[in-house]
Design a protein around this motif. Sequence first.
Motif, PDB file in Angstrom:
ATOM      1  N   VAL A 228      -8.355  -3.017 -14.347  1.00  0.00           N
ATOM      2  CA  VAL A 228      -8.212  -3.024 -12.885  1.00  0.00           C
ATOM      3  C   VAL A 228      -8.031  -4.455 -12.399  1.00  0.00           C
ATOM      4  CG1 VAL A 228      -9.574  -0.938 -12.567  1.00  0.00           C
ATOM      5  CG2 VAL A 228     -10.715  -3.150 -12.588  1.00  0.00           C
ATOM      6  N   SER A 229      -7.502  -4.564 -11.170  1.00  0.00           N
ATOM      7  CA  SER A 229      -7.301  -5.868 -10.533  1.00  0.00           C
ATOM      8  C   SER A 229      -8.044  -5.895  -9.206  1.00  0.00           C
ATOM      9  CB  SER A 229      -5.817  -6.138 -10.301  1.00  0.00           C
ATOM     10  OG  SER A 229      -5.127  -6.234 -11.540  1.00  0.00           O
ATOM     11  N   VAL A 230      -8.633  -7.055  -8.899  1.00  0.00           N
ATOM     12  CA  VAL A 230      -9.356  -7.257  -7.649  1.00  0.00           C
ATOM     13  C   VAL A 230      -8.715  -8.441  -6.934  1.00  0.00           C
ATOM     14  CG1 VAL A 230     -11.589  -7.689  -6.581  1.00  0.00           C
ATOM     15  CG2 VAL A 230     -11.476  -6.398  -8.723  1.00  0.00           C
ATOM     16  N   ASP A 231      -8.206  -8.213  -5.726  1.00  0.00           N
ATOM     17  CA  ASP A 231      -7.562  -9.268  -4.942  1.00  0.00           C
ATOM     18  C   ASP A 231      -8.579  -9.975  -4.075  1.00  0.00           C
ATOM     19  OD1 ASP A 231      -5.069  -8.658  -5.967  1.00  0.00           O
ATOM     20  OD2 ASP A 231      -4.705  -7.122  -4.434  1.00  0.00           O
ATOM     21  N   CYS A 232      -8.416 -11.302  -3.955  1.00  0.00           N
ATOM     22  CA  CYS A 232      -9.265 -12.117  -3.083  1.00  0.00           C
ATOM     23  C   CYS A 232      -8.337 -12.805  -2.066  1.00  0.00           C
ATOM     24  CB  CYS A 232     -10.060 -13.142  -3.895  1.00  0.00           C
ATOM     25  SG  CYS A 232     -11.231 -14.100  -2.906  1.00  0.00           S
ATOM     26  N   VAL A 233      -8.355 -12.325  -0.825  1.00  0.00           N
ATOM     27  CA  VAL A 233      -7.480 -12.839   0.234  1.00  0.00           C
ATOM     28  C   VAL A 233      -8.238 -13.908   1.016  1.00  0.00           C
ATOM     29  CG1 VAL A 233      -6.130 -12.235   2.265  1.00  0.00           C
ATOM     30  CG2 VAL A 233      -6.315 -10.622   0.351  1.00  0.00           C
ATOM     31  N   VAL A 234      -7.642 -15.127   1.120  1.00  0.00           N
ATOM     32  CA  VAL A 234      -8.307 -16.266   1.751  1.00  0.00           C
ATOM     33  C   VAL A 234      -7.494 -16.722   2.958  1.00  0.00           C
ATOM     34  CG1 VAL A 234      -9.171 -18.613   1.416  1.00  0.00           C
ATOM     35  CG2 VAL A 234      -9.265 -16.962  -0.472  1.00  0.00           C
ATOM     36  N   GLN A 235      -8.195 -16.987   4.079  1.00  0.00           N
ATOM     37  CA  GLN A 235      -7.593 -17.591   5.272  1.00  0.00           C
ATOM     38  C   GLN A 235      -8.289 -18.914   5.537  1.00  0.00           C
ATOM     39  OE1 GLN A 235      -7.788 -14.870   8.547  1.00  0.00           O
ATOM     40  NE2 GLN A 235      -6.577 -13.279   7.519  1.00  0.00           N
TER      41      GLN A 235
END
Length: 672
Positions: free
Chosen positions: A239-246
């Motif tokens: 599985v893949s886990v995305d980490c979205v950063v602003q």
Amino acid sequence: MTGCQTLMMCSSHSIRITGLSRLTFRYGFSANVITDLARTRRQPIQGCLTYITIEINSPDSIRNAEQIELLDLFGNILVNEKIQSNSTYSTLYSTLRKFEPPLSGIDSNGHRFQRLSSTAVTSYIALKPVVHVDSNSIEIKVNTSSKIQCHVQSQLPYHVQWLKNGQLISISNYSAQINTVELLINEPTEMNDEGLYICNVTSTSGYDIGEINVDVLTPPPLVQIIPSKSLFTLINSTVSVDCVVQSTKDYQLSWKKELSSSVLIETSQDRTAVLNNGTLKLINIQKVDDGSVFVCIAQNEGGETQERITIHVQENPYVYVYPQTLSFSNQWNVTLTCVVTAGIPRPLLIWRRQNSINPIEQSVKIRSHNGLLTIMMATKDDEGFYECIGSNTAGEDIKTAQLIYAEPPLVSTENSYILVSPGQDVDLKCNVISETYPDIRWFKGNELVIRHQTSPSGLLHVKLASEEEDSGNYTCFVQNTVGSSSTSIRLDVGSKPTIHIPVREVQAEIDTQVQLVCEVDGSPKPHIVWYHNNTERQFQSDDRSIMIVTNVQQSHVGTYTCFASNIFGNASADINLIVTMIPRFTFESNGYLYGIVSKSLFLPCNHIGLPKPIVHWLRDDHIMTLEHDRMTIDSTGSLTIYSLKTIDRGSYICALYNDIGQAKQLFQVDVY
């Protein structure tokens, strides 16, 4: 000093007057009313209002102290103030303000008194304020309200001006007791609130400033993990886990694994990978990964932000049911077991009857717990298929068990005894009634029959029957899943009689009892008849194989024939009976005989014995040599001596011998 005394002096010098008294006092100046003289000053500050606190060392001599006065060097009253005692400490008195006075009041005897301090009191000029800051440069976070501080040392009240980049932004007044002043920067922004802040502190004695350079930091990054908070995944999957950063500024992104609330470690390289876009890839998920927490960390100049995701490993359920088929009979207690062999989270187990959507309800008769289904006192109505369902969030698994109702078998046979000829084929039949397919076995005695073939219907086919190997008791043993039953058949393979004579010639002592044994075999059991010298003889025992002859006499001598017969033939055998008797004499004698010279003398030796004894005469223990002209032995064995001589004196023995024994008669002969 008791009472009021007046002393007139004219001098340009100050006068110290000392009286004899035990009463003394200490004093101190302070900005507030206090109870600890150690916290007061010995001199007041010029230009400041002050309290004076007095401690009297002999409270028992004073009823009440009333007032203080401040005098100049010429005795003029500068200040006259009333004083009052402290409610907690009776030795302490305090007034509202201003310098040290003489002390007056009423003593314990009711007389007025007045006491002066031992030294003159003068004020001193206060110093200008001193300002210092903890740091000349601080960093604060954007939109996070913060305070900046100046620490002030001032002996006089003061006011503070706060300036930002030279522009006045705040004015406040403070008392000398306040040592720290603060400025609140509410929800600061980089554009409006960065710059040089000056803290300008001013009193009547002067001023001082403190400078603080404020840098408003960019806010920490905003982090969002997709999927959020928890990830449910099957075992062995990737599985893949995305980490979205602003972030408004450059940032750094990393992934770590959480061991505890305060311990983070680097992710392992064998089953995890971080892609260039910050995505965390989890490879070949295993059971050990269940509950693992991974942390996405984004950091810029404003700080760092952490976001966590918990891995929940799931595995499709797998259950196993045993027994898968179970036979039972009426009123049995029946148990089916369902166990979980795989599944994350641990599957929930329920039992239901096939084609029913509802679980089996608990009752006094039926119990279901932890995969164990028990039916108490089961009946035929409980027959059927039962399903065990193991389910979790990943799915479900269903396994089926079958309950089969049955009764124990019933077994019977048409003939309990069968007789056949040698070499004949014969079938032993076993009639079986059973609801289920039973197991049918034949036993001869206690041994399983393997010599002959058994059919599924229970027929035992004995081929070429042998008396030696096949005769005997046969048991048909039938067993099904709920019980067993059996029946027996006696099979005899016929044979003509055979006779075995252990002893063919028997000797019996006269007047005794003798048994003549004739061992007979045959099937069916032969009929036995005995003959003596071809004449049938009656039996004297129940066992016809044994002929018993009692009180044996000479008439019993002869041939005894054992004759055995059955439907398959007959046989006979002879036994020769010989009657014996130990030699014995038929006369009586005292053993002394007397003879006359020239006359005859008769020495008897009449006897009996079987077989006929041999007769020997002995003289003086030696076998006699007969003088035929004057000695004879007749048919009875008796000895006659003619024409006796004196030399015939001596001992004579008649000795009898046969196979059974011997006998001797001694004669003592005397000749005159």
